[in-house]
Design a protein around this motif. Structure first.
Motif, PDB file in Angstrom:
ATOM      1  N   GLN A  11     -78.912   5.900  45.822  1.00 35.40           N
ATOM      2  CA  GLN A  11     -79.144   4.477  46.045  1.00 35.40           C
ATOM      3  C   GLN A  11     -79.095   4.161  47.542  1.00 35.40           C
ATOM      4  OE1 GLN A  11     -76.219   2.462  43.694  1.00 35.40           O
ATOM      5  NE2 GLN A  11     -77.320   2.782  41.759  1.00 35.40           N
ATOM      6  N   ARG A  12     -78.095   4.701  48.214  1.00 37.38           N
ATOM      7  CA  ARG A  12     -77.977   4.472  49.660  1.00 37.38           C
ATOM      8  C   ARG A  12     -79.201   5.030  50.387  1.00 37.38           C
ATOM      9  NH1 ARG A  12     -71.789   6.373  50.129  1.00 37.38           N
ATOM     10  NH2 ARG A  12     -70.840   4.516  49.235  1.00 37.38           N
ATOM     11  N   ILE A  15     -82.160   2.804  49.925  1.00 36.90           N
ATOM     12  CA  ILE A  15     -82.053   1.606  50.771  1.00 36.90           C
ATOM     13  C   ILE A  15     -82.447   1.946  52.207  1.00 36.90           C
ATOM     14  CG2 ILE A  15     -80.437  -0.046  51.781  1.00 36.90           C
ATOM     15  CD1 ILE A  15     -78.945   0.056  49.035  1.00 36.90           C
TER      16      ILE A  15
END
Length: 91
Positions: A11-12, A15
């Motif tokens: 997820q990081r 992003i």
């Protein structure tokens, strides 16, 4: 809306990847706008030169520029332009 999927690390990374894509897009847009502004400024200088530049007081660095288009004065110190429409540099 942007929804990252996967583990927290994925997820990081998603992003960060999206932020990098947005940053690249921002640079592309800025470059296009700067090119358009430069073209319009060049057109303004051409139009202004046809009408005749109007030079204001010297700037802090001693340069004189047109008050409308910000084009600088062409100064040829080796020439005596005092009898012409040009700007003669002080001796």
């Amino acid at each position: 809306m942007f929804e990252p999927a996967g583990t927290e690390t994925q997820q990081r990374q998603s992003i960060v990847d999206e932020l990098e894509r947005l940053d690249e897009r921002k640079r592309e847009i800025l470059a296009a706008v700067c090119t358009e502004i430069d073209e319009k400024h060049a057109d303004l200088i051409r139009s202004c030169s046809l009408l005749g530049h109007v030079y204001g007081r010297p700037l802090a660095d001693g340069r004189r520029v047109c008050v409308f288009c910000r084009a600088g004065v062409l100064v040829f110190p080796e020439l005596d332009l005092s009898s012409s429409a040009g700007y003669a540099a002080d001796a």
